[in-house]
Design an enzyme around this catalytic site. Structure first.
Site, PDB file in Angstrom:
ATOM      1  CG  ASP A   1      69.846 -27.148  59.302  1.00 53.03           C
ATOM      2  OD1 ASP A   1      70.222 -28.244  58.939  1.00 53.03           O
ATOM      3  OD2 ASP A   1      69.205 -26.378  58.878  1.00 53.03           O
TER       4      ASP A   1
ATOM      5  CG  ASN B   1      72.789 -26.235  47.313  1.00 52.76           C
ATOM      6  OD1 ASN B   1      73.911 -25.669  47.322  1.00 52.76           O
ATOM      7  ND2 ASN B   1      72.632 -27.179  48.209  1.00 52.76           N
TER       8      ASN B   1
ATOM      9  CG  HIS C   1      74.554 -28.219  44.243  1.00 54.33           C
ATOM     10  ND1 HIS C   1      73.939 -28.778  44.980  1.00 54.33           N
ATOM     11  CD2 HIS C   1      73.746 -28.607  42.949  1.00 54.33           C
ATOM     12  CE1 HIS C   1      72.784 -29.227  44.848  1.00 54.33           C
ATOM     13  NE2 HIS C   1      72.634 -29.259  43.560  1.00 54.33           N
TER      14      HIS C   1
ATOM     15  CG  ASP D   1      80.013 -27.414  47.484  1.00 50.63           C
ATOM     16  OD1 ASP D   1      79.093 -27.850  48.137  1.00 50.63           O
ATOM     17  OD2 ASP D   1      80.335 -27.982  46.394  1.00 50.63           O
TER      18      ASP D   1
ATOM     19  CD  GLU E   1      71.451 -28.543  54.957  1.00 48.39           C
ATOM     20  OE1 GLU E   1      70.068 -28.030  54.865  1.00 48.39           O
ATOM     21  OE2 GLU E   1      71.927 -29.071  54.574  1.00 48.39           O
TER      22      GLU E   1
END
Length: 262
Positions: free
Chosen positions: A122, A130, A135, A139, A165
């Site tokens: 994670d 973010n 965002h 990505d 994630e």
């Protein structure tokens, strides 16, 4: 290829354009494009030691014309299957495909009596990325992390995006200590991944569970790895959490112990 025209090489024929593939052979060849709806989806290269006469060219053209729509359908089917099983952002298997792979690899490990390590990964403070950078940059961070993880694994290993994630990594024929070293290398690789617009390194927390010591089925293996992941998060993040070797394995097996020792 652009104009959907066949190209002949050899037999005193000058090709329309230079082609490294056609020129690699000393035989007479004809390269016939695969046309579907006016679009070129590929080509068929036919080579013969003797000249290709008009009847042979006609047969080749008819065969390619019949094969083109079949190949196009197979290509579209393969593309649909890929999109159904893979995450479009990272290109990794999605959660459904990952869960199926876990079940299959766990069953195989139990059947052959070999260890299997599962890591739940994670990205740390991903929400902050973010919120701070947007965002789109988030990505990019996920994609960069996926590449870093994949590059530290063997061809026989598996990595999939489990959602958000989170990633899942499976290491076949890998015991506890070897798994620890592999996941430490993965953690370091993610920390070195470069994401444009992000002025701080990424980090990842990892929880690792191993068959047969920690579990004997896929659901228990996932649950233990997930619990260890949150332990890594609670203890400062950017670390690998793996349970100590228990006094007795969940699935004791003298055959397994002998093969592991070898």
């Amino acid at each position: 290829m652009r104009f959907g025209q066949a190209q002949t090489q050899g037999d005193a024929c000058d090709p329309l354009v230079s082609c490294q593939l056609c020129q690699a052979t000393q035989a007479v060849s004809v390269c016939e494009p695969l046309l579907v709806g006016g679009e070129v989806i590929g080509s068929i290269l036919v080579e013969r030691p003797t000249p290709i006469d008009s009847d042979a060219r006609r047969t080749i053209r008819q065969s390619v014309t019949q094969a083109a729509p079949v190949l196009a359908n197979l290509k579209n089917l393969a593309l649909s299957e890929f999109r159904a099983n893979n995450d479009p952002l990272t290109g990794l298997p999605n959660r459904r495909a990952t869960e199926e792979t876990i079940k299959r690899m766990v069953a195989h490990a139990n059947r052959v009596g070999m260890p299997l390590a599962l890591g739940m990964l994670d990205l740390d403070h991903f929400k902050q990325i973010n919120d701070t950078y947007g965002h789109d940059v988030g990505d990019d961070a996920l994609a960069a992390a996926a590449v870093a993880i994949r590059h530290r694994l063997r061809e026989t290993d598996f990595v999939g995006r489990f959602g958000g994630e989170e990633f899942v990594v499976l290491l076949p024929e890998t015991g506890r200590e070897h798994a620890r070293s592999v996941f430490e290398a993965v953690r370091e690789a993610v920390g070195k991944a470069i994401v444009s617009s992000v002025d701080r390194p990424m980090s990842v927390s990892i929880g690792v569970a191993v068959i047969p010591e920690d579990a004997s089925d896929s659901s228990t293996l996932l649950r233990i790895a997930d619990r260890l992941l949150y332990s890594a998060k609670a203890n400062g993040r950017n670390r690998v959490a793996i349970a100590p070797v228990p006094s007795e394995s969940v699935v004791p097996s003298s055959a397994f112990e002998a093969r592991s020792a070898s």
